[in-house]
Design a protein around this motif. Sequence first.
Motif, mmCIF file in Angstrom:
data_model
loop_
_atom_site.group_PDB
_atom_site.id
_atom_site.type_symbol
_atom_site.label_atom_id
_atom_site.label_comp_id
_atom_site.label_asym_id
_atom_site.label_seq_id
_atom_site.Cartn_x
_atom_site.Cartn_y
_atom_site.Cartn_z
ATOM 1 N N TYR A 230 0.829 -1.210 0.000
ATOM 2 C CA TYR A 230 0.000 0.000 0.000
ATOM 3 C C TYR A 230 0.860 1.256 0.000
ATOM 4 C CZ TYR A 230 -3.297 3.559 1.610
ATOM 5 O OH TYR A 230 -4.041 4.703 1.727
ATOM 6 N N ARG A 231 1.938 1.260 0.780
ATOM 7 C CA ARG A 231 2.835 2.417 0.780
ATOM 8 C C ARG A 231 3.452 2.642 -0.601
ATOM 9 N NH1 ARG A 231 3.423 0.437 6.044
ATOM 10 N NH2 ARG A 231 3.668 2.017 7.676
ATOM 11 N N MET A 232 3.704 1.567 -1.319
ATOM 12 C CA MET A 232 4.340 1.697 -2.629
ATOM 13 C C MET A 232 3.349 2.084 -3.714
ATOM 14 S SD MET A 232 7.133 -1.348 -2.844
ATOM 15 C CE MET A 232 8.244 -1.725 -1.493
ATOM 16 N N VAL B 47 0.097 -8.595 -3.019
ATOM 17 C CA VAL B 47 0.347 -9.555 -1.940
ATOM 18 C C VAL B 47 -0.141 -10.939 -2.345
ATOM 19 C CG1 VAL B 47 -0.276 -10.176 0.430
ATOM 20 C CG2 VAL B 47 0.352 -7.816 -0.128
ATOM 21 N N GLN B 48 -1.296 -10.985 -2.983
ATOM 22 C CA GLN B 48 -1.817 -12.268 -3.435
ATOM 23 C C GLN B 48 -0.850 -12.937 -4.412
ATOM 24 O OE1 GLN B 48 -4.322 -13.752 -2.223
ATOM 25 N NE2 GLN B 48 -4.704 -15.439 -3.642
ATOM 26 N N VAL C 75 7.204 -9.210 -2.850
ATOM 27 C CA VAL C 75 6.151 -8.200 -3.007
ATOM 28 C C VAL C 75 6.764 -6.860 -3.419
ATOM 29 C CG1 VAL C 75 4.418 -6.846 -1.740
ATOM 30 C CG2 VAL C 75 4.510 -9.337 -1.471
ATOM 31 N N GLY C 76 7.946 -6.550 -2.872
ATOM 32 C CA GLY C 76 8.636 -5.324 -3.276
ATOM 33 C C GLY C 76 8.937 -5.317 -4.762
ATOM 34 N N ARG C 77 9.380 -6.461 -5.293
ATOM 35 C CA ARG C 77 9.692 -6.549 -6.721
ATOM 36 C C ARG C 77 8.423 -6.427 -7.558
ATOM 37 N NH1 ARG C 77 13.761 -5.485 -10.188
ATOM 38 N NH2 ARG C 77 12.593 -5.657 -12.120
ATOM 39 N N ILE C 78 7.346 -7.059 -7.114
ATOM 40 C CA ILE C 78 6.063 -6.956 -7.825
ATOM 41 C C ILE C 78 5.608 -5.503 -7.875
ATOM 42 C CG2 ILE C 78 3.609 -7.560 -7.679
ATOM 43 C CD1 ILE C 78 4.548 -10.258 -6.436
ATOM 44 N N CYS C 79 5.751 -4.807 -6.753
ATOM 45 C CA CYS C 79 5.342 -3.397 -6.701
ATOM 46 C C CYS C 79 6.230 -2.536 -7.585
ATOM 47 C CB CYS C 79 5.376 -2.895 -5.264
ATOM 48 S SG CYS C 79 4.088 -3.580 -4.202
ATOM 49 N N LEU C 80 7.525 -2.825 -7.609
ATOM 50 C CA LEU C 80 8.428 -2.074 -8.480
ATOM 51 C C LEU C 80 7.982 -2.200 -9.932
ATOM 52 C CD1 LEU C 80 11.095 -0.472 -8.847
ATOM 53 C CD2 LEU C 80 12.255 -2.679 -9.072
ATOM 54 N N ASP C 81 7.646 -3.407 -10.354
ATOM 55 C CA ASP C 81 7.169 -3.612 -11.715
ATOM 56 C C ASP C 81 5.846 -2.883 -11.948
ATOM 57 O OD1 ASP C 81 9.369 -5.212 -12.160
ATOM 58 O OD2 ASP C 81 8.291 -7.097 -11.827
ATOM 59 N N ALA D 176 21.434 -5.118 1.547
ATOM 60 C CA ALA D 176 21.852 -6.271 0.747
ATOM 61 C C ALA D 176 20.645 -6.996 0.165
ATOM 62 C CB ALA D 176 22.687 -7.227 1.597
ATOM 63 N N GLU D 177 19.550 -7.042 0.922
ATOM 64 C CA GLU D 177 18.344 -7.700 0.436
ATOM 65 C C GLU D 177 17.560 -6.787 -0.494
ATOM 66 O OE1 GLU D 177 16.075 -10.009 3.177
ATOM 67 O OE2 GLU D 177 17.740 -10.175 4.591
ATOM 68 N N ILE D 178 17.580 -5.485 -0.233
ATOM 69 C CA ILE D 178 16.921 -4.542 -1.138
ATOM 70 C C ILE D 178 17.608 -4.563 -2.500
ATOM 71 C CG2 ILE D 178 16.391 -2.093 -1.529
ATOM 72 C CD1 ILE D 178 16.198 -1.792 1.528
ATOM 73 N N ALA D 179 18.926 -4.804 -2.490
ATOM 74 C CA ALA D 179 19.679 -4.892 -3.744
ATOM 75 C C ALA D 179 19.128 -6.016 -4.622
ATOM 76 C CB ALA D 179 21.157 -5.121 -3.450
ATOM 77 N N GLU D 180 18.661 -7.096 -3.994
ATOM 78 C CA GLU D 180 18.083 -8.195 -4.765
ATOM 79 C C GLU D 180 16.778 -7.772 -5.423
ATOM 80 O OE1 GLU D 180 17.738 -11.853 -2.594
ATOM 81 O OE2 GLU D 180 19.538 -11.434 -1.400
ATOM 82 N N VAL D 181 16.044 -6.892 -4.769
ATOM 83 C CA VAL D 181 14.769 -6.414 -5.311
ATOM 84 C C VAL D 181 15.006 -5.466 -6.483
ATOM 85 C CG1 VAL D 181 12.655 -5.127 -4.801
ATOM 86 C CG2 VAL D 181 13.633 -6.651 -3.063
ATOM 87 N N LEU D 182 15.933 -4.535 -6.309
ATOM 88 C CA LEU D 182 16.147 -3.482 -7.294
ATOM 89 C C LEU D 182 17.159 -3.843 -8.372
ATOM 90 C CD1 LEU D 182 16.175 -0.315 -4.982
ATOM 91 C CD2 LEU D 182 14.301 -1.176 -6.407
#
Length: 308
Positions: free
Chosen positions: A23-25, A36-37, A65-71, A152-158
């Motif tokens: 929701y924040r994203m 999320v689903q 979920v972060g990667r899904i939101c980025l897309d 380090a984990e955010i790097a995997e998302v971005l």
Amino acid sequence: MSTVDASSDAVAAERPALLGVAYRMLGSFAEAEDAVQLGYERWLRLPEAERAGIRSPGAWLTRVVGRICLDELGSARARREAYVGEWLPEPLPDAPGAFGGGRFSAAPPADPAEHAELAEEVSTAMLLVLETLTPAERVAFVLHEAFGLPFAEIAEVLGRSPGACRQLASSARARVRAGRAGAASAEQHAAVVHAFLAAAATGELDALVRLLDPDARLVADGGGLVSAARRPVLGAEHVARYVLGIIEKRGAGLSISLRDSASGYVAVFAQDGVVDTVVSVEVREGRLSELWLVRNPEKLARWQEGAA
């Protein structure tokens, strides 16, 4: 989307926090639920042995979920450019704290007050500041500042280095601080919103103008589905006349109430028991500086319970 069995109570319990991330994203609860689903569906598609080897399902799901939101953010911006009239985030009826942050932080923040501002706030004002960030900045900021995910984990998302992610979060933090500087305390906000509603009830233009900043701005979101100003209304008198005009055009079936929400106290307009407008505001220096009217019925479904 249909609801997914997340396989275990512990994994299913991550849903509220994951909704907070999404929701924040995205600024839309419906889009957050879809993200999320989809994250849960990817979890269930993992081989059972691989799922069993994941130490922290919550962190794994947060990254996914972060990667899904980025897309999604790229296509969401394109959709908003084609949106009819002004676009506003979907307001939430839940009180502040509905989506907790800081789940992965190894140590308490150096400034607890600042952390509360960055991690807990999901107000319309905050979401509009987040809209000014690039998609990568927004993802880095939310995952690190609000949920404490390591770089380090955010790097995997971005798909960037941890150092680059740190810089993204830092620039986003500076812009968020600047955007929220001078915002009223919860107590000041509540007092001004109460006064606003009382003045609007009298129908006296001067009383309402006195509560507004001379440069007050009103934005209405009807999504092309209901009547709403297609452009921002500028200036205290014009804003006051617009608000009073909305009230004067309604019949006896109109009710206006105050409700505590994720944006603090908001004014809720209901016609014959059906919520059709939620008014969130920004208060600065004791006056209303911004008014956000969400009228798009697709963004008000969560407000209908107990509206009558």
